[in-house]
Design an enzyme around this catalytic site. Structure first.
Site, PDB file in Angstrom:
ATOM      1  CD  GLU A   1     -35.598   6.667  28.468  1.00 26.92           C
ATOM      2  OE1 GLU A   1     -34.397   7.329  27.630  1.00 26.92           O
ATOM      3  OE2 GLU A   1     -36.727   6.361  27.996  1.00 26.92           O
TER       4      GLU A   1
ATOM      5  CB  CYS B   1     -28.672  11.651  30.055  1.00 23.90           C
ATOM      6  SG  CYS B   1     -30.333  12.137  30.211  1.00 23.90           S
TER       7      CYS B   1
END
Length: 470
Positions: free
Chosen positions: A210, A244
């Site tokens: 990720e 993010c």
């Protein structure tokens, strides 16, 4: 303190003993994780405050309640998740049992990032527990207070035979990666992600990465000013921009920018007051290193909002840049902070071309009341996730997978997707011992009659469909 090798050997022994296979054991551990969050809520909030000056509101929503809901969802659904999935059969397998059995990989390693230090460590842990794995947890050393607290609490609440926590920096992580794991889950940046993959390749270990990325936000001329500004400002400056999934930069025409900038300025004042530094709802940059990195990104375009900083307090004001060029430093890396660059384009087609000549992002956002614009942006771009007329909310729904594509990572998690990520899908066929004459058609000596019959018996019949999507 046990060494890496001793601890990993102990975890593997526990896994091979079958201790984690029981659904009841998994549910007990998930309940213990919920208890950890409930019993230590104040201490966890204090640690987040020390690391990031994170407001209680953001900490509860994005960290503590987020993980708690993940665990509750897993408890509610785990029995259906672990059940065998029976599959369609051909004529020759009609009397056999054909199904997919989801099994744990074994001993998994979860390496978390500092931006959401509780959520990013414990959310994948929920999936790993639900799937029946033993787990090594490596919290980020950057969020030092949260890491120390989790290192203390997790052994108090979870089974020590099956779950271990290791703290430390890059050197400790490199040592961990020398050992064989059965699965590695990493959240962080692409530079470290490449190192994770190289280490995993030595043991042929599967990974989920990720990695975030520069999430574009296209604002069309058909946008709704009030809702767009509210949602954009919330998303960009949530957790002081250290998320993010935040919108990383805006693409819009100059006419939209002229409406946008003063509206953002007013919205920031409503959200954080005339002095965001004094607001209890606005956090701080996590470290001096990241603070310095963000300062360097201000050497681009023109600051039209914010730009104020205080190194000693690690305060970085909500900042908007205009006249930004594609070649500027702020466009070469994920901002990961409270800076919003605006790049001018002349059309949606130009925005799509801009997005497509860069690496695929974790998310793409578009603000437009014209549904044709939304659909065209969706169809002609690629990203881990997509959201129109809002941002980040797609990751709050755990019935949607959260993950990247290409440079923004691969693999997905949250909800059942976490369970699936940490589960091996084992193909199972339990053959009936009868019907040997039917089965004999596959044995030598071969002939045309056997071939014709076997092709018919194993043929996948084409299904005609006359239905139309509305």
């Amino acid at each position: 303190m046990a060494t890496f090798a001793e601890s990993l050997l102990s975890l593997r022994r526990a896994y091979l003993s079958g201790k984690t296979q029981s659904v009841e054991f998994r549910i007990t551990q998930l309940r213990s994780l919920i208890t950890l969050l409930q019993d230590n809520e104040t201490a966890l909030l204090d640690a987040l405050d020390q690391d990031l000056r994170k407001p209680k509101f953001e900490a509860m929503i994005a960290e503590i309640a987020f993980v708690k809901n993940e665990a509750i969802s897993a408890i509610n659904n785990i029995k259906s998740w672990v059940a065998a999935e029976f599959v369609e059969k051909t004529f020759v397998t009609k009397l056999d049992q054909c199904f997919i059995r989801r099994e744990p990989f074994g001993v998994a390693l979860i390496i978390a990032a500092w931006s959401q230090p509780i959520q990013l460590l414990l959310t994948p842990l929920v999936g790993a527990i639900a799937a029946g794995n033993c787990v090594v947890l490596k919290p980020s050393e950057v969020s030092v207070n949260t890491a120390a607290l989790l290192n203390k609490l997790i052994p108090q609440y979870l089974d020590k035979d099956c779950f271990a926590v290791f703290t430390g920096g890059p050197a400790e992580t490199r040592k961990l990666l020398q050992y064989k794991f059965d699965y590695i889950f990493y959240t962080g940046n692409s530079t470290v992600g490449k190192l994770i993959m190289k280490a995993a390749a030595e043991h042929l270990t599967p990974v989920t990465l990720e990695l975030g990325g520069k999430n574009p936000c296209y604002i069309d001329q058909s946008f709704s000013l009030e809702s767009t500004v509210h949602r954009l400002v919330w998303g960009r400056f949530f957790n002081t921009g250290q998320c993010c999934a935040s919108p990383d930069y805006v693409l819009c025409c100059i006419e939209v920018q002229e409406q946008l900038v003063p509206a953002i300025k007013q919205c920031l004042k409503r959200f954080y007051g005339a002095e965001p530094k004094e607001s209890a709802d606005y956090g701080r940059i996590v470290s001096d290193q990241h603070f310095h990195r963000l300062q360097q990104l201000l050497n681009a375009g023109q600051v039209v909002i914010g730009g104020d900083t205080d190194k000693q307090d690690r305060y970085f004001a909500p900042t908007v840049l205009v006249d930004v060029k594609e070649s500027d430093a702020v466009m070469q890396e994920e901002v990961f902070g409270p800076i919003l660059p605006i790049i001018n384009i002349n059309s949606m087609e130009e925005a799509i071309a801009f997005i497509n000549r860069h690496q695929k992002p974790l998310a793409i956002y578009v603000y437009a009341t014209n549904i044709k614009v939304v659909n065209e942006m969706l169809e002609k771009t690629s990203s881990g996730g997509f959201c129109s007329n809002d941002n980040m909310v797609q990751m709050t729904l755990n019935t949607l997978p959260f993950g990247g594509i290409g440079y923004s990572g691969f693999g997905a998690y949250q909800g059942k997707f976490s369970f699936d990520t940490f589960s091996h899908q084992r193909a199972c066929l339990l053959k009936n011992v009868g019907m040997e004459k039917v089965n004999a058609t596959r044995y030598p000596p071969y002939n045309e009659q056997k071939l014709t019959w076997l092709l018919w018996a194993t043929d996948i019949k084409k299904r005609e469909c006359s239905c139309q999507l509305l």
